[in-house]
Design an enzyme around this catalytic site. Structure first.
Site, mmCIF file in Angstrom:
data_model
loop_
_atom_site.group_PDB
_atom_site.id
_atom_site.type_symbol
_atom_site.label_atom_id
_atom_site.label_comp_id
_atom_site.label_asym_id
_atom_site.label_seq_id
_atom_site.Cartn_x
_atom_site.Cartn_y
_atom_site.Cartn_z
ATOM 1 N N LYS A 110 1.929 -3.985 9.256
ATOM 2 C CA LYS A 110 2.201 -2.933 8.282
ATOM 3 C C LYS A 110 3.585 -2.373 8.565
ATOM 4 O O LYS A 110 3.883 -1.983 9.687
ATOM 5 C CB LYS A 110 1.180 -1.798 8.436
ATOM 6 C CG LYS A 110 0.083 -1.756 7.415
ATOM 7 C CD LYS A 110 -0.692 -0.473 7.605
ATOM 8 C CE LYS A 110 -1.882 -0.396 6.669
ATOM 9 N NZ LYS A 110 -2.582 0.885 6.814
ATOM 10 N N ASP A 115 -10.623 8.099 2.752
ATOM 11 C CA ASP A 115 -10.081 7.204 1.718
ATOM 12 C C ASP A 115 -10.847 5.884 1.718
ATOM 13 O O ASP A 115 -10.251 4.806 1.670
ATOM 14 C CB ASP A 115 -8.593 6.959 1.944
ATOM 15 C CG ASP A 115 -7.893 6.410 0.692
ATOM 16 O OD1 ASP A 115 -8.461 6.574 -0.409
ATOM 17 O OD2 ASP A 115 -6.811 5.836 0.809
ATOM 18 N N GLY A 164 0.821 -1.191 0.000
ATOM 19 C CA GLY A 164 0.000 0.000 0.000
ATOM 20 C C GLY A 164 0.857 1.244 0.000
ATOM 21 O O GLY A 164 2.080 1.184 -0.102
#
Length: 667
Positions: free
Chosen positions: A380, A477, A361
């Protein structure tokens, strides 16, 4: 003498580490495109040929010219493929990039018949159509540094002239070189006494000189300008400029033999050269030692800032929101927000191995991990090349750690050690919603009842953010790839790096528009105005994608330039709303529910935010049994059909601060 010995040893260590880092450097991923308008079946002849082609490309990555094209199979399942490495990189770097690209593209584009992936070091593409010696400028990817240039008119004029110089240089070289030779040029231009403009451009060698020039002219016209850096990527050519040196200087030609007089002069200068060399070496050692000390201080300061940040998080998050522990600590530790040790996460993810990589991402890659107690997690990792930094990292932790809802992904902890920035989440075994919606092989698993439940779950999650949480939060988003699915296909909204706490007013304004075009409300995309109604607009687009199984951003590829919203409005106006539905849903759909969802979606994408419903009203309408009358929608707002990735900022002077826009149609 002792200081000199220490300095020499230190320099040897530093150079050794730098050498190893350079050799082991992983190719820098930029972007990929694989339209799902044409796909192949698993285990089909096309897949066999595609895999064989990728293997062949990978094995030819060591070619000295950095370019190779080939085919695999026979018509109608023939696959055409090629790779192109950047002209200033070595053969070993090229080989590593091509091998990585060949592996990644089959993962990123598992069933698409056409695909292209770009890295900083190379590009790789394949297609079911002949792509050799064929000029292709679409798809086009734009990237630019978010820092503006002060004197933009002067800079843009200088940029245009410099690009033209490099283009002419490439044309002259092409005329004097055999067919298939590198079409690559790099040059620098002095902007001011203290600043230089660096430009690189390249075409695939199989293009004719005319096509190469045409491709670069297209790139020059569409190159993002007025920034401290920018680039344009296409399948046939690319251009990049920066205000710092980002490419390797081309080797200088060997000097001609010296005359006897010059040789004598050289002999008389050897003593002076030796003295100068020793002086420069000593200066280098001093600089290296100073740099090492500065690095140590900076590293300690960053670790200290990380500790302060975690203390701040732990002091602000209520105890009941942070009960998760990872190493069997007692109750004292369980009352704090979990700060997970780096060595635990390294072991859990097998040191961030490629086998554990789940996806990529704007923040960076995501890895699957298994903790010592058997708990499965998703980690992440902030990419070292990502434009996102501590601000987005803090934002996500501070927001999502305060939120608890069954339709929001749970943040379990974070790690700030040794310049690593890691976020640890609950693991979602079914990945993200876009994987199922836009791949026919997976979409069959989502019948209408499952999709309807997903719609209602997403709506409940957004309503919680807007109305029921202690903080009013705008996600900014919301899209299919940011909706994760658990083992029961329940939706969980993720990625709060761009979210904002909304104060007690109707709307707010930002100078930094972030998110994804196609999902953005028009007032936000054009004017930077956002409110809870901005998320409502994004939900409306997402709702239509769930019903149709089509992406809004790529829909116009097959629908004569119409966006998904305009196409739906035309169907609705004619009373043909059911024609929108994904054909896979026909056996299981409930027509009244489908039409109601289309009606609600059109209300959500109204141009005037005041005409859009709140999420609580959306949930009420979704739960209604048809006894209430819904307002009549008007024509929806214009939707921008482009994708924006990595909408991020970074203040680093030498780091590329990139916003990526992929334009799937000619401009």
């Amino acid at each position: 003498m002792h200081i000199s010995t220490v300095s020499v040893n230190l320099l040897v260590i530093v150079l050794s580490l730098l050498s190893r880092t350079t050799e082991a450097q992983h190719p820098t991923y930029l972007y990929h495109v694989c339209p799902n308008t044409s796909t192949f079946s698993l285990n089909s002849a096309y897949q066999v040929n595609r895999d064989s082609l990728l293997s062949s490309l990978s094995s030819n990555g060591s070619r000295g010219d950095g370019f190779y094209n080939t085919t695999s199979g026979r018509s109608p399942a023939m696959v055409y493929g090629l790779f192109l490495c950047r002209g200033d990189f070595s053969t070993s770097v090229c080989q590593q990039c091509v091998a990585t690209a060949a592996t990644d593209i089959s993962r990123l584009c598992p069933v698409e018949t056409t695909a292209v992936v770009w890295y900083d070091e190379c590009l790789l593409r394949y297609s079911n159509q002949n792509i050799f010696s064929v000029l292709a400028v679409s798809p086009t990817v734009y990237m630019y540094n978010t820092q503006n240039i002060t004197d933009q008119d002067y800079f843009n004029e200088l940029l245009a002239a410099s690009v033209l110089v490099a283009m002419n240089s490439m044309s002259i070289q092409s005329e004097n070189e055999p067919p298939g030779a590198k079409k690559f040029a790099a040059n620098d231009t002095q902007i001011s006494r203290n600043q230089t403009l660096y430009i690189l451009q390249q075409c695939t060698p199989d293009l004719s000189g005319t096509d190469c020039r045409g491709c670069l002219q297209f790139a020059r016209r569409n190159l993002p300008t007025g920034r401290r850096g920018g680039r344009l990527l296409s399948p046939s050519c690319n251009i990049r400029y920066e205000t710092y040196p980002f490419y390797y200087q081309t080797p200088v030609a060997a000097p001609p033999p010296r005359t006897p007089a010059e040789e004598n002069q050289s002999e008389s200068n050897r003593t002076r050269v030796l003295v100068a060399t020793l002086s420069a070496t000593f200066a280098l050692l001093v600089i290296s030692l100073s740099g090492f000390i500065i690095w140590r201080r900076r590293n300690n300061r960053e670790n200290s800032q990380g500790g302060q940040f975690l203390d701040m998080v732990e002091g602000r998050i209520p105890n009941e929101y942070s009960r998760e522990t990872f190493s069997g600590e007692n109750g004292e530790r369980s009352q704090e927000f979990p700060s997970i040790q780096l060595d635990i996460l390294l072991a859990a993810t097998n040191y961030f191995s490629r086998e554990n990589r789940l996806g990529e991402g704007g923040f960076g890659p995501v890895y699957k991990g298994i903790l010592p107690d058997g708990k499965v997690i998703a980690v992440k990792r902030l990419s070292r090349t990502s434009g996102q930094g501590i601000v987005e990292f803090q934002n996500e932790v501070m927001l999502i750690a305060r939120l608890q809802h069954r339709n929001l992904v749970r943040l379990l902890g974070c790690c700030l050690e040794k310049n690593e920035k890691l976020l640890v989440y609950e693991f979602m075994p079914n990945k993200s919603l876009d994987v199922f919606l836009f791949d026919s092989n997976f979409a069959v698993q989502l019948d209408w009842q499952k999709r309807f439940n997903i719609i209602k779950g997403i709506a409940r999650g957004i309503m919680y953010l807007h109305e029921d949480s202690r903080l009013r939060i705008i996600h900014r988003d919301l899209k299919a790839s940011n909706v994760l699915l658990d083992h029961e296909m329940n939706p969980k909204i993720s990625d709060f790096g761009m979210a904002r706490i909304f104060e007690d007013k109707n709307e707010a304004n930002t100078n930094r528009v972030v998110g994804t075009y196609g999902y953005m409300a028009p007032e936000y995309a054009m004017q930077g105005l956002f409110s809870i109604k901005s998320d409502v607009f994004s939900f409306g687009v997402l709702l239509l994608e769930i019903i149709s199984g089509k992406k809004n951003n790529t829909f116009h590829l097959s629908e004569n330039g119409e966006s998904l919203l305009i196409f739906v409005w035309k169907l609705w106006s004619k009373g043909d709303g059911m024609e929108l539905i994904d054909q896979l849903l026909v056996p299981s759909c409930v027509a009244s529910e489908v039409l109601k969802c289309i009606h609600i979606a059109l209300l959500c994408v109204q141009e005037d935010p005041a005409d859009r419903p709140t999420m609580s009203s959306v949930i009420y309408m979704l739960a209604s049994d048809g006894t209430i009358t819904l307002p009549n929608p008007t024509e929806p707002a214009f939707s921008v059909g482009r994708v924006v990735s990595e909408p991020i900022s970074n203040d680093g002077a030498c780091s590329v601060n990139e916003v990526t826009i992929s334009n799937f149609s000619p401009r």
